[in-house]
Scaffold this motif. Structure first.
Motif, PDB file in Angstrom:
ATOM      1  N   TRP A  77       0.808  -1.225   0.000  1.00 11.44           N
ATOM      2  CA  TRP A  77       0.000   0.000   0.000  1.00 11.44           C
ATOM      3  C   TRP A  77       0.840   1.274   0.000  1.00 11.44           C
ATOM      4  O   TRP A  77       0.291   2.372  -0.095  1.00 11.44           O
ATOM      5  N   LEU A  78       2.161   1.136   0.125  1.00 14.41           N
ATOM      6  CA  LEU A  78       3.001   2.338   0.151  1.00 14.41           C
ATOM      7  C   LEU A  78       3.219   2.914  -1.236  1.00 14.41           C
ATOM      8  O   LEU A  78       3.548   4.082  -1.384  1.00 14.41           O
ATOM      9  N   GLY A  79       3.042   2.061  -2.261  1.00 12.09           N
ATOM     10  CA  GLY A  79       3.389   2.473  -3.610  1.00 12.09           C
ATOM     11  C   GLY A  79       2.487   3.537  -4.212  1.00 12.09           C
ATOM     12  O   GLY A  79       2.935   4.372  -4.977  1.00 12.09           O
ATOM     13  N   GLU A  80       1.228   3.487  -3.868  1.00 13.25           N
ATOM     14  CA  GLU A  80       0.311   4.402  -4.541  1.00 13.25           C
ATOM     15  C   GLU A  80      -0.516   5.192  -3.547  1.00 13.25           C
ATOM     16  O   GLU A  80      -0.954   4.669  -2.531  1.00 13.25           O
ATOM     17  N   TRP A  81      -0.761   6.446  -3.861  1.00 12.35           N
ATOM     18  CA  TRP A  81      -1.450   7.374  -2.971  1.00 12.35           C
ATOM     19  C   TRP A  81      -2.805   6.839  -2.522  1.00 12.35           C
ATOM     20  O   TRP A  81      -3.141   6.866  -1.346  1.00 12.35           O
ATOM     21  N   HIS A  82      -3.594   6.293  -3.475  1.00  9.37           N
ATOM     22  CA  HIS A  82      -4.928   5.805  -3.135  1.00  9.37           C
ATOM     23  C   HIS A  82      -4.874   4.659  -2.127  1.00  9.37           C
ATOM     24  O   HIS A  82      -5.690   4.586  -1.223  1.00  9.37           O
ATOM     25  N   TYR A  83      -3.914   3.762  -2.329  1.00  2.82           N
ATOM     26  CA  TYR A  83      -3.780   2.635  -1.406  1.00  2.82           C
ATOM     27  C   TYR A  83      -3.368   3.134  -0.031  1.00  2.82           C
ATOM     28  O   TYR A  83      -3.845   2.646   0.993  1.00  2.82           O
ATOM     29  N   ILE A  95      -5.366   2.561   3.489  1.00  2.00           N
ATOM     30  CA  ILE A  95      -4.826   1.910   4.685  1.00  2.00           C
ATOM     31  C   ILE A  95      -4.887   2.851   5.891  1.00  2.00           C
ATOM     32  O   ILE A  95      -5.279   2.457   6.987  1.00  2.00           O
ATOM     33  N   LEU A  96      -4.523   4.125   5.676  1.00  2.00           N
ATOM     34  CA  LEU A  96      -4.576   5.082   6.779  1.00  2.00           C
ATOM     35  C   LEU A  96      -6.004   5.244   7.283  1.00  2.00           C
ATOM     36  O   LEU A  96      -6.248   5.351   8.481  1.00  2.00           O
ATOM     37  N   ARG A  97      -6.964   5.239   6.346  1.00  2.00           N
ATOM     38  CA  ARG A  97      -8.364   5.366   6.737  1.00  2.00           C
ATOM     39  C   ARG A  97      -8.791   4.150   7.556  1.00  2.00           C
ATOM     40  O   ARG A  97      -9.494   4.275   8.563  1.00  2.00           O
ATOM     41  N   GLU A  98      -8.360   2.974   7.139  1.00  2.00           N
ATOM     42  CA  GLU A  98      -8.693   1.770   7.905  1.00  2.00           C
ATOM     43  C   GLU A  98      -8.092   1.848   9.304  1.00  2.00           C
ATOM     44  O   GLU A  98      -8.711   1.463  10.282  1.00  2.00           O
ATOM     45  N   LEU A  99      -6.850   2.375   9.389  1.00  2.00           N
ATOM     46  CA  LEU A  99      -6.182   2.451  10.691  1.00  2.00           C
ATOM     47  C   LEU A  99      -6.805   3.520  11.591  1.00  2.00           C
ATOM     48  O   LEU A  99      -6.572   3.527  12.801  1.00  2.00           O
TER      49      LEU A  99
END
Lengths: 120, 144
Positions: free
Chosen positions: B29-35, B39-43
């Motif tokens: 998930w670090l590779g692309e802004w959307h991912y 992930i940050l939203r899930e966290l």
């Protein structure tokens, strides 16, 4: 296969709790956390006095507000964190443990909030 | 996803070997802004739990009286608590904004066969948010 309908209806209910908790968390938590976690401790705004808080807490509406603010967001957390763990750890054999941990935690928090708010 | 992997295991025979699947890095998930935002939203749910936990401790301190409550507010002034609450606040804001902006996707509004622009559907959420926040701040600040 015979259990599928029951499971599906459960998920719908849990998703409703997740959704309601998401709304409550989005609308209520930013201002609460900003005031109590940042603005008051850093002295940006004057800390409300204990007596003023006692006055506010004497209202059943304030206590109901606090109960909703604690309980529903916990079910929001439970749902979202459950899937974070499912997808993040990919430990399928632990899914039931994760489920119990998340919703158990939300239930315990709800009971604690009710206990505290009723005994004030 | 899980059904697929079950299917794969079931189909694994001598003449139908296990399909080759590239192992996904834990950090995909670090590779692309959307991912990353996903992930940050899930966290952000962890910050929600943190806030509720803090509030329960606050209620307990309040219940025990002014001295106990004073010790609680002193604790909130420590640098570590300020830092944790600042991080939690950022995650909560991410949750709030992504949540409000999701409403028009979940419920597209059409007027006269034309789709209402997303920002107009999301706008009432923001109005409600500001009104409720102002009311809560007013209640807490008025006679302190």
């Amino acid at each position: 296969m015979s259990e599928t309908p029951k499971k599906a209806s459960n998920e719908g209910f849990l998703w409703l709790l997740f959704s309601a908790g998401g709304v409550v968390a989005a609308i209520l938590i930013p201002i609460q956390l900003f005031l109590f976690g940042l603005a008051f401790p850093l002295g940006w705004l004057p800390q409300p006095s204990y007596d003023h808080l006692v006055y506010l807490m004497s209202s059943p509406w304030v206590r109901l507000y606090l109960f909703v603010m604690c309980s529903l967001p916990l079910f929001h957390w439970a749902h979202r964190f459950r899937f974070t763990l499912y997808d993040g750890l990919q430990v399928k054999h632990l899914n039931e443990v994760i489920f119990a941990f998340c919703y158990g935690g939300a239930l315990v928090g709800t009971v604690l909030a009710a206990y505290l708010l009723l005994s004030i | 996803m899980t059904e697929m992997s079950e299917l794969n295991q079931a189909a694994h025979t001598e003449f139908h070997p296990r399909w080759y699947r590239k192992r996904l890095s834990t950090w995909w998930w670090l590779g692309e802004w959307h991912y990353l935002v996903f992930i940050l939203r899930e966290l952000s749910s962890l910050s929600v739990a943190w806030f509720v936990g803090l509030t329960l401790f606050q209620l307990r301190a309040f219940m025990r009286g002014p001295d106990s409550y004073g010790r609680f507010t002193d604790t909130l002034q420590s640098p570590i608590m300020i830092a944790l609450n600042l991080i939690a606040f950022c995650f909560i804001m991410l949750h709030a904004i992504t949540w409000f902006n999701l409403a028009p996707r979940a419920m597209p509004v059409r007027v006269g066969g034309k789709r209402v622009p997303e920002f107009l559907v999301a706008a009432p959420n923001y109005v409600l948010w500001i009104a409720v926040s102002a009311f809560v701040a007013w209640l807490l600040l008025r006679t302190s």
